[in-house]
Design an enzyme around this catalytic site. Structure first.
Site, PDB file in Angstrom:
ATOM      1  N   ARG A  53       0.816  -1.209   0.000  1.00 48.09           N
ATOM      2  CA  ARG A  53       0.000   0.000   0.000  1.00 48.09           C
ATOM      3  C   ARG A  53       0.850   1.259   0.000  1.00 48.09           C
ATOM      4  O   ARG A  53       0.301   2.361  -0.004  1.00 48.09           O
ATOM      5  CB  ARG A  53      -0.833   0.014   1.275  1.00 48.09           C
ATOM      6  CG  ARG A  53      -2.335  -0.219   1.074  1.00 48.09           C
ATOM      7  CD  ARG A  53      -2.935  -0.207   2.445  1.00 48.09           C
ATOM      8  NE  ARG A  53      -4.340  -0.034   2.541  1.00 48.09           N
ATOM      9  CZ  ARG A  53      -5.224  -1.030   2.664  1.00 48.09           C
ATOM     10  NH1 ARG A  53      -4.853  -2.282   2.575  1.00 48.09           N
ATOM     11  NH2 ARG A  53      -6.487  -0.754   2.865  1.00 48.09           N
TER      12      ARG A  53
ATOM     13  N   ARG B  21     -22.111  -2.039   3.668  1.00 43.44           N
ATOM     14  CA  ARG B  21     -21.777  -3.461   3.779  1.00 43.44           C
ATOM     15  C   ARG B  21     -21.764  -3.943   5.226  1.00 43.44           C
ATOM     16  O   ARG B  21     -21.424  -3.205   6.151  1.00 43.44           O
ATOM     17  CB  ARG B  21     -20.460  -3.773   3.065  1.00 43.44           C
ATOM     18  CG  ARG B  21     -19.224  -3.185   3.680  1.00 43.44           C
ATOM     19  CD  ARG B  21     -17.999  -3.440   2.793  1.00 43.44           C
ATOM     20  NE  ARG B  21     -16.805  -2.873   3.378  1.00 43.44           N
ATOM     21  CZ  ARG B  21     -15.613  -2.876   2.813  1.00 43.44           C
ATOM     22  NH1 ARG B  21     -15.438  -3.426   1.627  1.00 43.44           N
ATOM     23  NH2 ARG B  21     -14.572  -2.331   3.421  1.00 43.44           N
TER      24      ARG B  21
ATOM     25  N   ARG C 111      -9.822   7.085   3.671  1.00 44.66           N
ATOM     26  CA  ARG C 111      -9.072   5.923   3.162  1.00 44.66           C
ATOM     27  C   ARG C 111      -8.841   6.042   1.659  1.00 44.66           C
ATOM     28  O   ARG C 111      -7.811   5.606   1.135  1.00 44.66           O
ATOM     29  CB  ARG C 111      -9.802   4.620   3.509  1.00 44.66           C
ATOM     30  CG  ARG C 111      -9.641   4.250   4.997  1.00 44.66           C
ATOM     31  CD  ARG C 111     -10.740   3.328   5.504  1.00 44.66           C
ATOM     32  NE  ARG C 111     -10.774   2.060   4.841  1.00 44.66           N
ATOM     33  CZ  ARG C 111     -11.880   1.289   4.747  1.00 44.66           C
ATOM     34  NH1 ARG C 111     -13.023   1.703   5.275  1.00 44.66           N
ATOM     35  NH2 ARG C 111     -11.827   0.148   4.136  1.00 44.66           N
TER      36      ARG C 111
HETATM   37  P1  AMP Z   1      -8.448  -3.241   4.328  1.00 41.24           P
HETATM   38  O1  AMP Z   1      -9.237  -4.352   4.917  1.00 41.24           O
HETATM   39  O2  AMP Z   1      -7.450  -3.717   3.311  1.00 41.24           O
HETATM   40  O3  AMP Z   1      -9.306  -2.109   3.808  1.00 41.24           O
HETATM   41  O4  AMP Z   1      -7.565  -2.622   5.528  1.00 41.24           O
HETATM   42  C1  AMP Z   1      -8.182  -2.043   6.649  1.00 41.24           C
HETATM   43  C2  AMP Z   1      -7.180  -1.152   7.382  1.00 41.24           C
HETATM   44  O5  AMP Z   1      -6.070  -1.944   7.833  1.00 41.24           O
HETATM   45  C3  AMP Z   1      -6.548  -0.044   6.537  1.00 41.24           C
HETATM   46  O6  AMP Z   1      -7.355   1.113   6.461  1.00 41.24           O
HETATM   47  C4  AMP Z   1      -5.252   0.187   7.300  1.00 41.24           C
HETATM   48  O7  AMP Z   1      -5.482   0.917   8.490  1.00 41.24           O
HETATM   49  C5  AMP Z   1      -4.851  -1.221   7.704  1.00 41.24           C
HETATM   50  N1  AMP Z   1      -4.033  -1.898   6.655  1.00 41.24           N
HETATM   51  C6  AMP Z   1      -4.382  -2.997   5.924  1.00 41.24           C
HETATM   52  N2  AMP Z   1      -3.412  -3.331   5.065  1.00 41.24           N
HETATM   53  C7  AMP Z   1      -2.426  -2.421   5.250  1.00 41.24           C
HETATM   54  C8  AMP Z   1      -1.156  -2.202   4.641  1.00 41.24           C
HETATM   55  N3  AMP Z   1      -0.699  -2.996   3.651  1.00 41.24           N
HETATM   56  N4  AMP Z   1      -0.409  -1.165   5.088  1.00 41.24           N
HETATM   57  C9  AMP Z   1      -0.825  -0.359   6.082  1.00 41.24           C
HETATM   58  N5  AMP Z   1      -2.019  -0.486   6.691  1.00 41.24           N
HETATM   59  C10 AMP Z   1      -2.816  -1.509   6.277  1.00 41.24           C
END
Ligand code: AMP
Length: 214
Positions: free
Chosen positions: A88, A127, A172
């Site tokens: 990310r 969701r 986000r």
């Molecule tokens: P997601 O389920 O992929 O939308 O991730 C939810 C949250 O987890 C994100 O908004 C970040 O706070 C954290 N997160 C997930 N993957 C990462 C990553 N690769 N790097 C940094 N934070 C992450």
């Protein structure tokens, strides 16, 4: 085969990754899921990550890369990996290159799901999922067949992610544009990026991804 699924929050990465697991026997490596599991289990990583996640900010590159390293160590080289929500940042993209080399793997495709952000806000804020089996639902697009009862397991308990509010979702997306989108040019130079229209029906998107992997 190892691939990265890229796209802003709510683009459908998780849904498509699950399809790839079913169709191709690949393994989904979702740092978001790993972090949520750590938060639920109350591990030191989870305790550190919770407030950051709730605010829609990014957890440190080191923490998420260590989670990925542990998964790659545990799985066989013959099983393909779907990186979902990782890398990310540019730092993570570099770390991933190091991890792939360490584990004797290489990246075949980076698939970017292209989406309309306003539509995504509706997708995400609506969701919810079954608290028991994790089956996914949506206020507008996919209610359970019987109101309040999970189609898959019959549970009557549902949950929503604490970071799925409109304000956090918009933040986000901003983080995606400023931190994550800049990793694409590096992969483009290697000629491994394909863009897929992520606004189509779930099956259409799956078909487009299957065609890339064929
Ligand atoms: P997601 O389920 O992929 O939308 O991730 C939810 C949250 O987890 C994100 O908004 C970040 O706070 C954290 N997160 C997930 N993957 C990462 C990553 N690769 N790097 C940094 N934070 C992450």
């Amino acid at each position: 085969m190892d691939i990265i699924l890229l796209g802003p929050p709510g683009a459908g990465k998780g849904t498509q990754a699950q399809r790839l697991v079913e169709h191709h026997g690949m393994r989904q490596l979702s740092t978001g899921d790993m972090l949520r599991a750590a938060v639920k289990a109350g591990t030191p990583v989870g305790i550190k990550a919770k407030a950051i996640m709730d605010a829609g900010e990014l957890v440190s590159d080191e923490i998420v890369s260590e989670l990925i390293d542990a998964e790659l160590t545990a799985m066989g080289k013959e099983t393909g990996a779907i990186f979902d929500g990782y890398p990310r940042t540019e730092g993570q993209a570099e770390m991933l290159d190091g991890l792939l080399a360490k584990h004797g793997r290489s990246l075949d495709h980076v698939i970017e799901l292209e989406v309309n952000e306003d539509a995504l806000v509706e997708r995400i804020t609506g969701r919810f999922s079954c608290a028991n089996c994790g089956a996914g639902y949506h206020d507008t697009f996919k209610q359970p067949k019987v109101e309040g009862v999970c189609d898959e397991c019959g549970s009557t308990e549902f949950k929503r992610r604490p970071d799925d509010t409109e304000e956090t979702v918009r933040h986000r997306m901003q983080v995606y544009r400023s931190e994550t989108a800049p990793i694409l040019p590096g992969y483009e130079k290697r000629g491994i990026v394909t863009r897929v229209d992520g606004m189509g029906a779930i099956d259409e998107v799956t078909g487009a991804i299957d065609a890339i992997l064929a």
